[in-house]
Enzyme design. Sequence first.
Site, PDB file in Angstrom:
ATOM      1  N   LYS A   1       0.943  -1.237  -0.090  1.00 51.96           N
ATOM      2  CA  LYS A   1       0.136   0.163   0.000  1.00 51.96           C
ATOM      3  C   LYS A   1       0.769   1.197  -0.112  1.00 51.96           C
ATOM      4  O   LYS A   1       2.051   1.145   0.529  1.00 51.96           O
ATOM      5  CB  LYS A   1      -0.827  -0.072   1.058  1.00 51.96           C
ATOM      6  CG  LYS A   1      -1.987  -0.980   1.092  1.00 51.96           C
ATOM      7  CD  LYS A   1      -2.730  -0.766   2.534  1.00 51.96           C
ATOM      8  CE  LYS A   1      -4.054  -1.654   2.636  1.00 51.96           C
ATOM      9  NZ  LYS A   1      -4.980  -1.618   1.658  1.00 51.96           N
TER      10      LYS A   1
ATOM     11  N   ARG B   1     -10.273 -11.698   1.975  1.00 54.31           N
ATOM     12  CA  ARG B   1     -11.042 -12.822   1.588  1.00 54.31           C
ATOM     13  C   ARG B   1     -10.209 -14.105   1.370  1.00 54.31           C
ATOM     14  O   ARG B   1     -10.987 -15.091   1.489  1.00 54.31           O
ATOM     15  CB  ARG B   1     -11.501 -12.364  -0.161  1.00 54.31           C
ATOM     16  CG  ARG B   1     -10.382 -12.091  -1.162  1.00 54.31           C
ATOM     17  CD  ARG B   1     -10.550 -11.500  -2.082  1.00 54.31           C
ATOM     18  NE  ARG B   1     -10.907  -9.889  -2.105  1.00 54.31           N
ATOM     19  CZ  ARG B   1     -11.133  -8.985  -2.964  1.00 54.31           C
ATOM     20  NH1 ARG B   1     -11.453  -9.428  -4.280  1.00 54.31           N
ATOM     21  NH2 ARG B   1     -11.303  -7.673  -2.709  1.00 54.31           N
TER      22      ARG B   1
HETATM   23  N1  BES Z   1      -8.329  -3.682   4.278  1.00 60.29           N
HETATM   24  C1  BES Z   1      -8.342  -3.321   2.996  1.00 60.29           C
HETATM   25  C2  BES Z   1      -9.661  -2.583   2.678  1.00 60.29           C
HETATM   26  C3  BES Z   1      -9.985  -1.217   3.461  1.00 60.29           C
HETATM   27  C4  BES Z   1      -9.373  -0.310   2.803  1.00 60.29           C
HETATM   28  C5  BES Z   1     -10.356  -1.241   4.882  1.00 60.29           C
HETATM   29  C6  BES Z   1      -9.664   1.284   3.471  1.00 60.29           C
HETATM   30  C7  BES Z   1     -10.394  -0.190   5.509  1.00 60.29           C
HETATM   31  C8  BES Z   1     -10.024   1.175   4.804  1.00 60.29           C
HETATM   32  C9  BES Z   1      -8.340  -4.467   2.138  1.00 60.29           C
HETATM   33  O1  BES Z   1      -7.484  -5.723   2.421  1.00 60.29           O
HETATM   34  C10 BES Z   1      -7.699  -4.085   0.825  1.00 60.29           C
HETATM   35  O2  BES Z   1      -6.540  -3.698   0.852  1.00 60.29           O
HETATM   36  N2  BES Z   1      -8.654  -4.209  -0.243  1.00 60.29           N
HETATM   37  C11 BES Z   1      -8.167  -3.762  -1.505  1.00 60.29           C
HETATM   38  C12 BES Z   1      -8.726  -4.781  -2.293  1.00 60.29           C
HETATM   39  C13 BES Z   1      -8.262  -4.516  -3.970  1.00 60.29           C
HETATM   40  C14 BES Z   1      -6.700  -4.938  -3.996  1.00 60.29           C
HETATM   41  C15 BES Z   1      -8.885  -5.599  -4.850  1.00 60.29           C
HETATM   42  C16 BES Z   1      -8.679  -2.396  -1.942  1.00 60.29           C
HETATM   43  O3  BES Z   1      -9.926  -2.055  -1.339  1.00 60.29           O
HETATM   44  O4  BES Z   1      -8.021  -1.489  -2.428  1.00 60.29           O
HETATM   45 MN    MN Z   2      -5.385  -5.484   1.948  1.00 53.50          MN
END
Ligand code: BES
Ligand code: MN
Length: 489
Positions: free
Chosen positions: A266, A340
Amino acid sequence: MTSPISPAFIATDTDLIKGMEGVLAIFIGDEGSMDATAKRVNRLSRGSVARLIEGEGFAKLDAGKAMKLAYPVNLEAEAVIVVKLPKRPSVSEARAAGSTIAKMAGGKALNVLCGNLRRAEEVALGLALRSYAFNDHFTKEEDAPGAVSFMVNKPEEMTAAYADQAAIADGVFFTRDLTNEPANVLTTTEFAKRLVELEALGLKVKVMEEKELAKLGMGSLLCVGQGSDSPSKVVVMEWMGDKKGEKPFAFVGKGVVFDTGGISLKPAGGMEDMTMDMGGAGVVAGVMKTLASRKAKANVVGLVGLVENMPSGNAVRPGDVVTSMKGDTIEVINTDAEGRLVLADVLWYAQETYEPVGMINLATLTGAIIIGLGHENAGVFSNSDDLANSFLKAANKEEEGAWRMPMGKKYDEQLKSRVADMKNVGGRPAGSITAAQFLQRFVKPETPWCHLDIAGVASVKSETEFAPKGATGWGVRALNRLIADNYEG
Ligand code: BES
Ligand code: MN
Ligand code: ZN
């Protein structure tokens, strides 16, 4: 650990009012009606309550809102909060009044003069929930909050009525503490330890370690944590309060104690927020605590997958193919779509082990749900109109925002992989829905199931009616009510 206030319910005695220190709260009913305690405060303060409520400011207040008396003369109290509230308030109005009082009293010793007000226990719950503060990591000791007493006409009845509310406050505070806790403190090991401590309430808690998870074939869950020094764990909490030996309801939570994104790292900005990526597991833990604390007459199991998503020399790579406990293979396209992967195996394990009568999972699963629903509603995805509607009804009663989202075969097709049974991301369009479709592949058609995407509601950057900034504990009340209204008795 943050403990909720434990209010004392004392018998109404208007002679005590003059000498009460700290802050007083009184209630003004419909058309400015005052009960004996409010009248007493009015008389002692030479009619200043009557003058306040005749003013335009008070007339404009909504039920549950309040004003402070400017000069509480002839009283020991340093302030008097005058709350507008019908004599027979709704649950929502009563809790709002409690929240108002908490905010205005600012932690000072508090005497809430209820007389024969209905739903004083709901006022107390609103007050308790809004009094939460996460102070564990300040070196300067905070002043301990002052004692809270409720003067009521039927103290025994109120004390009994508050027991269930206290269980709710305990569960919500537990969830908020877990969710607020930084990731260096709340490691997977520490999380599991805090869950084992729930055994004191009569829950049966089992911690499964990596070796056992590998034996079960949880290749999907295990790949997420393989880059971290914190060992992955699955913790199972059983509350069998219904003695009839019936199949339980299951709650499943995503417990990513920190989500760096892994090799699909990230960006730095805001990454610190990913300390709350175990929020789903936090809610499961909180509901289990509430159910056990109030000795719910229902069979419920709570399962959480605890992992840390880190980049390292042994981290899972984009392009890796892993095998889930179900047996389906998954191509990991993006290591940041890890929630997931964790849930897939825990959902499957829950069904294989318990054949639950219904199953709800909670997860801070997608950023996309925040784009869609903001911080007001969690996304609800389901294979069962009955279960979805029961949940939405419970959430509505508890005023926890929830909104049903669509699912369908066309969305599921976005998960098609060139090399494995599926891939773990479906591209940008409908990101929250394709995540739900992925989960549904691990739900048996006969299991009524809901997925709650709580990424937008688990932790927020501004205060809400019942919580300061940070973890909200969203879902503990709704899920507790879902069980109470549909699976007990
Ligand atoms: N934990 C994150 C989702 C999230 C984002 C929670 C902001 C709380 C605040 C999750 O694991 C994630 O990173 N999801 C990705 C999925 C994508 C890579 C398909 C996302 O939402 O960008
Ligand atoms: Mn994630
Ligand atoms: Zn995540």
